[in-house]
Design an enzyme around this catalytic site. Sequence first.
Site, mmCIF file in Angstrom:
data_model
loop_
_atom_site.group_PDB
_atom_site.id
_atom_site.type_symbol
_atom_site.label_atom_id
_atom_site.label_comp_id
_atom_site.label_asym_id
_atom_site.label_seq_id
_atom_site.Cartn_x
_atom_site.Cartn_y
_atom_site.Cartn_z
ATOM 1 C CG ASP A 26 -9.964 -6.117 1.648
ATOM 2 O OD1 ASP A 26 -10.641 -5.958 2.676
ATOM 3 O OD2 ASP A 26 -10.079 -5.386 0.638
ATOM 4 C CB ALA A 27 -10.406 -9.919 -2.639
ATOM 5 C CG ASN A 28 -14.695 -5.193 -0.503
ATOM 6 O OD1 ASN A 28 -15.459 -5.139 -1.452
ATOM 7 N ND2 ASN A 28 -14.795 -4.393 0.562
ATOM 8 C CB THR A 29 -9.933 -2.464 -0.633
ATOM 9 O OG1 THR A 29 -10.722 -2.551 0.577
ATOM 10 C CG2 THR A 29 -9.492 -1.036 -0.840
ATOM 11 C CG ASN A 79 -8.559 -18.490 0.335
ATOM 12 O OD1 ASN A 79 -8.750 -18.907 -0.805
ATOM 13 N ND2 ASN A 79 -8.351 -19.258 1.377
ATOM 14 C CG PHE A 137 -8.398 -8.701 10.679
ATOM 15 C CD1 PHE A 137 -9.200 -8.059 9.748
ATOM 16 C CD2 PHE A 137 -8.547 -10.075 10.850
ATOM 17 C CE1 PHE A 137 -10.124 -8.767 8.988
ATOM 18 C CE2 PHE A 137 -9.473 -10.789 10.100
ATOM 19 C CZ PHE A 137 -10.262 -10.132 9.167
ATOM 20 C CG HIS A 182 -12.209 12.162 0.795
ATOM 21 N ND1 HIS A 182 -13.476 12.405 1.314
ATOM 22 C CD2 HIS A 182 -12.251 12.598 -0.471
ATOM 23 C CE1 HIS A 182 -14.225 12.943 0.376
ATOM 24 N NE2 HIS A 182 -13.515 13.084 -0.713
ATOM 25 C CB CYS A 242 -8.339 -20.284 5.880
ATOM 26 S SG CYS A 242 -7.394 -20.087 4.369
HETATM 27 C C1 LIG Z 1 -2.029 -13.581 8.371
HETATM 28 C C2 LIG Z 1 -0.665 -13.912 7.812
HETATM 29 C C3 LIG Z 1 0.161 -12.654 7.658
HETATM 30 C C4 LIG Z 1 0.040 -14.837 8.791
HETATM 31 O O1 LIG Z 1 1.301 -15.170 8.267
HETATM 32 C C5 LIG Z 1 -0.810 -14.622 6.470
HETATM 33 O O2 LIG Z 1 -1.577 -15.793 6.625
HETATM 34 C C6 LIG Z 1 -1.489 -13.703 5.456
HETATM 35 O O3 LIG Z 1 -0.901 -12.733 5.016
HETATM 36 N N1 LIG Z 1 -2.740 -14.003 5.132
HETATM 37 C C7 LIG Z 1 -3.465 -13.119 4.266
HETATM 38 C C8 LIG Z 1 -4.282 -13.906 3.349
HETATM 39 C C9 LIG Z 1 -5.680 -13.878 3.815
HETATM 40 O O4 LIG Z 1 -6.250 -12.816 3.989
HETATM 41 N N2 LIG Z 1 -6.235 -15.104 3.993
HETATM 42 C C10 LIG Z 1 -7.603 -15.220 4.237
HETATM 43 C C11 LIG Z 1 -8.087 -16.488 4.341
HETATM 44 S S1 LIG Z 1 -6.987 -17.823 4.274
#
Ligand SMILES: CC(C)(CO)[C@@H](O)C(=O)NCCC(=O)N/C=C\S
Length: 207
Positions: A106-109, A142, A61, A90, A175
């Site tokens: 993220d959800a995984n971590t 998400n 990303f 570490h 998304c």
């Molecule tokens: C990418 C950004 C910062 C743009 O404003 C925003 O959409 C965001 O924090 N998304 C993180 C949520 C995510 O991981 N969505 C994954 C699937 S929808």
Amino acid sequence: QSDDLVSSLKTDLFKSSGTFRVLVGVTGSVAALKLPSLVSELLQLPGVDVRVVTTEHAKHFYNPSDVSVKIYTDKDEWELWTQRSDPVLHIELRRWADLLIIAPLDANTLGKIANGICDNLLTCVARAWDTSRPLLFCPAMNTAMWLHPITAQQVSGLKEFGYVEIPCITKKLVCGDEGKGAMAEVSTIVSVVRQYLPKPVESSQKT
Ligand SMILES: CC(C)(CO)[C@@H](O)C(=O)NCCC(=O)N/C=C\S
């Protein structure tokens, strides 16, 4: 090459006694695209030194050439420790950092840290973390993931360790979903980190 990995950490430990060392953890949410701006805004804070630890998924990303500080990877850990006398990356990193901020988390971590799983450099730093030092986390996922009941359980688990949540916000996500799950704005994150900087000492000399 592996020597400069740790020697720079060690000199930092020694040299930058006046600086506040911020370690940024970045994980595999699309919000990791914000890493370059997060790092450059953190570097504006007075006396702050920044390093990054990335997971493999996060690498999708952002472009490392857009990040002006050292980014430590899982590979660095493997390359550094090849014999008993070698330092453990570490552990060097948890010693170096005055504050760890995981943005995005993220959800995984989130799940790994909530359960003590340590299968990469970032989760090993978190697993070895000195909980008397601040650990801030910025969830990003998400909306459907955010709303799953396990998320609240795991976020409260991190808070029980004393870690500080910088809550996600509502946005139209990449998304197409509209709802919670977006990472807090970079400006918000930086203003929270600023609260942890050492207060400037009043000069004791009478002027
Ligand atoms: C990418 C950004 C910062 C743009 O404003 C925003 O959409 C965001 O924090 N998304 C993180 C949520 C995510 O991981 N969505 C994954 C699937 S929808």
